[in-house]
Design an enzyme around this catalytic site. Structure first.
Site: not given
Ligand SMILES: *Cc1c(COP(=O)(O)O)cnc(C)c1O
Length: 398
Positions: A242, A213, A128
């Site tokens: 986050k 990520d 994700f």
């Molecule tokens: C939450 C998340 C995102 C997206 O972040 P947003 O602030 O909602 O755009 C991307 N990568 C990972 C691994 C995430 O947990």
């Protein structure tokens, strides 16, 4: 409930009014133990005094000036992040998706610098990366992509935690690998130890960028400031969002070496990115994490919680696996269990279910031992009741 908010979320029927540490109170005054922390955002818990003070002080001085000018808090936060991570520089934005967009653009421009006209990035099944067009195209979940075709091209998808699948890719257009060190939305998937080191070595050999990520894993949650630090490697690029602002929107794309020289003046930007308010919050978060030795605390507490969960749920035959890396904890059941979230809510416990069958816990790093004990007890009772091992003794309603 208003009809004027676009119905993009399946919301639970609760509205919170205030929070303190690991606790939230709804508009009826009922109290909840928060084991999801706004999806790994509020690592310092709610209403953290140092973060509140930093925001209040900054709001009284200056909120925003734009990136037309130097921003001292942005420069300091970049210094602090570089020092903590070993990276060279930082681009600031406002969300995880945006941070990953920056990484994707960086990789493409890196490829063009190598005279590759159609640069491609290797991405993972079950990943994700966000909901913008490029990041949902990179995401390994059809449900997130469906309805938004045509997808952005230039991604090769391989199974997670499988080095051979990547080694088998011979396409000369590949310029980078993008992956989560632990897959969060994908069900708290933890790769084999040594996986990242092998990818690092492969990227070095092929002149690919290793891009991580760390939007969910970063800022101490997995037991080190950044998850890659535990694997003894350094990526070329990694992203944060986050927990970086503990609830104030902020994202970051960090780069090192050649990757740090790619996005030059005029090549990328964001109006709000790295503004004085967001960076004041980010600096307060970094200081509080360091002062409280919270990454170490996350490692220790995560082990303790996983241990207790094993003791309490180990002989429940419907529990398939309990996985954790620091305070990123997954309890996989042998069935879909989305309704558990509502049952937990009724009991005053906030949890999340992801990948259909995995309970995900992302409690704040400031959780006390006592609160951790409460969390384990409540969750274990719920899981046993849900899988019909025991009936649930309903505690008195608060
Ligand atoms: C939450 C998340 C995102 C997206 O972040 P947003 O602030 O909602 O755009 C991307 N990568 C990972 C691994 C995430 O947990």
């Amino acid at each position: 409930m208003t009809m004027h908010v676009m119905p993009t979320y399946a919301r639970l029927p609760v509205c919170f009014e205030r929070g303190e540490g690991a606790w939230l109170w709804d508009t009826q005054g009922k109290r909840y133990l928060d084991a999801i922390a706004g999806i790994a955002v509020c690592g310092l818990g709610h209403a953290h005094p140092a973060v509140t003070a930093a925001i209040v002080a900054q709001a009284g001085k200056l909120l925003h000036t734009s990136n037309l000018y130097r921003i001292d808090h942005q420069e300091t936060l970049a210094d602090e992040l570089a020092r903590a991570s070993g990276m060279d520089n930082v681009f600031f934005c406002n969300s995880g998706a945006e941070a990953n967009e920056a990484a994707i653009k960086l990789a493409r421009k890196y490829g063009h610098g190598l005279n590759i006209d159609e640069p491609a990035i290797i991405v993972m099944e079950g990943s994700f990366h966000g909901r913008t067009l490029a990041t949902l195209s990179a995401t390994g979940n059809r449900k997130i992509q469906e309805g938004f075709e045509p997808l952005v091209g230039g991604f090769f998808r391989v199974p997670y935690d499988n080095v051979e699948a990547i080694e088998a890719i011979a396409d000369p257009n590949v310029v980078a690998i993008l992956l989560e060190p632990v897959q969060g939305e994908g069900g708290v998937r933890i790769p084999t130890s040594g996986y990242l080191a092998k990818l690092r070595e492969l990227c070095d050999r092929r002149r690919w960028l290793l891009m991580l990520d760390e939007v969910q894993t970063g800022m101490g949650r997995t037991g080190s400031w950044f998850a890659f630090q535990r694997e003894g490697i350094v990526p070329d690029v990694f992203t944060l969002a986050k927990a970086l602002g503990n609830g104030v929107p902020i994202g970051a794309c960090l780069a090192r070496g050649v990757a740090a020289q790619i996005l030059t003046a005029g090549k990328h930007g964001s109006t709000f990115g790295g503004n004085p308010l967001a960076c004041a919050a980010g600096l307060a978060v970094m200081k509080a994490l360091a002062d409280g030795k919270l990454p170490e605390r996350a490692a220790e507490l995560g082990d303790a919680i996983a241990d207790s969960l094993h003791k309490r749920l180990g002989d429940n035959p419907h529990v398939v696996e309990i996985r954790h890396r620091g305070l990123m904890i997954g309890v996989e059941l042998d069935r879909a269990c989305a309704d558990l979230v509502k049952l937990a809510l009724e009991q005053g416990l906030l949890i999340n279910v992801t990948a259909d069958n995995t309970i995900r816990l992302l409690p704040p790093l400031i959780l006390s031992d006592e609160e951790a004990g409460l969390l384990v007890q409540q969750l274990a009772d719920l899981v046993d009741a849900y899988t019909h091992i025991h009936s649930l003794e309903t505690p008195e309603r608060l």
